[in-house]
Design a protein around this motif. Structure first.
Motif, PDB file in Angstrom:
ATOM      1  N   SER A 289      -4.583   1.513  11.371  1.00  0.00           N
ATOM      2  CA  SER A 289      -4.757   0.339  10.509  1.00  0.00           C
ATOM      3  C   SER A 289      -5.845   0.564   9.451  1.00  0.00           C
ATOM      4  N   SER A 290      -6.175   1.833   9.166  1.00  0.00           N
ATOM      5  CA  SER A 290      -7.286   2.126   8.248  1.00  0.00           C
ATOM      6  C   SER A 290      -7.065   1.531   6.861  1.00  0.00           C
ATOM      7  N   SER A 291      -5.806   1.467   6.424  1.00  0.00           N
ATOM      8  CA  SER A 291      -5.539   0.942   5.083  1.00  0.00           C
ATOM      9  C   SER A 291      -5.814  -0.564   5.000  1.00  0.00           C
ATOM     10  N   VAL A 292      -5.449  -1.313   6.039  1.00  0.00           N
ATOM     11  CA  VAL A 292      -5.693  -2.760   6.013  1.00  0.00           C
ATOM     12  C   VAL A 292      -7.179  -3.055   6.242  1.00  0.00           C
TER      13      VAL A 292
ATOM     14  N   LEU B 206       3.716  -4.778  10.696  1.00  0.00           N
ATOM     15  CA  LEU B 206       4.035  -4.517   9.297  1.00  0.00           C
ATOM     16  C   LEU B 206       3.744  -3.061   8.931  1.00  0.00           C
ATOM     17  N   LEU B 207       2.722  -2.487   9.565  1.00  0.00           N
ATOM     18  CA  LEU B 207       2.338  -1.096   9.296  1.00  0.00           C
ATOM     19  C   LEU B 207       3.126  -0.098  10.149  1.00  0.00           C
TER      20      LEU B 207
ATOM     21  N   SER C 138      -2.118   2.149  -0.317  1.00  0.00           N
ATOM     22  CA  SER C 138      -2.432   2.882   0.916  1.00  0.00           C
ATOM     23  C   SER C 138      -1.684   2.309   2.110  1.00  0.00           C
ATOM     24  N   MET C 139      -1.473   0.972   2.100  1.00  0.00           N
ATOM     25  CA  MET C 139      -0.754   0.343   3.208  1.00  0.00           C
ATOM     26  C   MET C 139       0.697   0.802   3.247  1.00  0.00           C
ATOM     27  N   VAL C 140       1.299   0.975   2.076  1.00  0.00           N
ATOM     28  CA  VAL C 140       2.682   1.468   2.009  1.00  0.00           C
ATOM     29  C   VAL C 140       2.745   2.884   2.579  1.00  0.00           C
ATOM     30  N   MET C 141       1.770   3.719   2.157  1.00  0.00           N
ATOM     31  CA  MET C 141       1.713   5.095   2.662  1.00  0.00           C
ATOM     32  C   MET C 141       1.418   5.112   4.154  1.00  0.00           C
ATOM     33  N   GLN C 142       0.513   4.213   4.606  1.00  0.00           N
ATOM     34  CA  GLN C 142       0.158   4.142   6.025  1.00  0.00           C
ATOM     35  C   GLN C 142       1.381   3.783   6.872  1.00  0.00           C
TER      36      GLN C 142
END
Length: 312
Positions: free
Chosen positions: A54-57, A120-121, A252-256
């Motif tokens: 969850s690093s992006s969120v 979601l991720l 980043s969330m899309v990539m994550q």
């Protein structure tokens, strides 16, 4: 302790101000690297993946907190440069109230939606429970993150970048020690409790220091009053800056999400690599903050030509 940046060599002032920030940023990233090493070494690759899933969120939410706090510091620095201590205290008090409200809203919303965010991720099922525990604790620690970032930003606004660095150094050493205790002694796994406790201590240290040592920030009963113009100015400056800090996290969330679908081994590798990459951003963050405080103080003092020298 406070430093007026409206006189003296712009280059020397910005460099001397930015150096403690740079050291603080490097120290914080060193902790992140050690934290990843502790989790990976003692808990395994799945635990490291749980931390990084969850690093992006986290970057989205905590980046907003940090950016907003930096934005609140800009008008405070402007009034400090203008020598208007009454306005400075008014803005300081109003920034505390706005930060408290923001902390309550963000913590509540993020904690409630924690599970949905991980879904979601596309968080892998084998690390979902640990990732949930870790992210929930980080979200519950948002008030402490905001507390430290606001108070350190305000201290920097009045020219003191050394004190936040000292408290950050104490927090980092404590964080590493608590990490080892939580993981090895208490066997709490990757809950993130050490990070929250250390952040709380650094914020409390900043608060005590301000109340005891920084006269320009000591609030009397008269200073503790809400001002609509001050609230609007703080929101106009703070929230867009918070969004500026966090907006790249959307990509980043899309990539994550895509990376998480590959499985926990890929997530742990991505997490380790991201920790190293963050080192490269430290100089830019430090000098940008130094330039921001320099420009804000000199804008308050009406030294527009000096701002151009500082930017150059």
């Amino acid at each position: 302790m406070t430093k007026n940046m409206t006189t003296g060599s712009p280059f020397k002032l910005i460099m001397s101000f930015a150096l403690p920030l740079l050291l603080g940023n490097l120290l914080q990233q060193t902790y992140n690297l050690i934290d990843a090493a502790i989790v990976g070494r003692f808990l395994g690759s799945d635990a490291l993946a749980s931390v990084g899933a969850s690093s992006s969120v986290q970057f989205l939410v905590l980046g907003f907190c940090m950016g907003t706090a930096c934005g609140f510091g800009v008008p405070i620095a402007r009034h400090f440069g203008a020598g208007d201590i009454k306005k400075l205290k008014q803005y300081f008090y109003n920034s505390i109230v706005i930060t408290a409200v923001t902390a309550f809203v963000l913590t509540t919303v993020c904690a409630v939606l924690c599970s949905e965010i991980l879904k979601l991720l596309s968080t892998p099922s084998n690390i979902f429970d640990d990732a949930y525990k870790y992210l929930l604790v980080i979200f519950l620690g948002i008030p402490f993150t905001l507390l430290y970032n606001l108070l350190s930003s305000v201290l920097r606004s009045v020219g003191d970048s050394k004190t936040p660095f000292v408290f950050l150094a104490i927090s980092t050493v404590l964080n590493i020690a608590l990490d080892l205790v939580c993981v090895i002694v208490f066997r709490w796994g990757c809950m993130g409790a050490a990070t929250v406790v250390a952040q709380a201590i650094s914020g409390i240290l900043c608060a005590v220091f301000i109340m005891k040592k920084v006269n320009v920030l000591k609030l009397s009963k008269e200073d503790r009053a809400m001002s609509k113009p001050a609230v609007l100015n703080l929101i106009i400056m703070g929230f867009p800056m918070g969004l500026q800090y966090s907006i790249t996290a959307i990509g980043s969330m899309v990539m994550q999400s895509a990376n998480n679908k590959l499985g926990s081994i890929y997530v742990s590798g991505f997490t380790a690599g991201a920790r190293i990459k963050q080192f490269t951003m430290c100089p830019y963050d430090a000098f940008a903050t130094g330039a921001s405080v320099f420009a804000s103080q000199n804008l308050g003092a009406g030294n527009l030509k000096r701002i151009k020298k500082g930017i150059r």
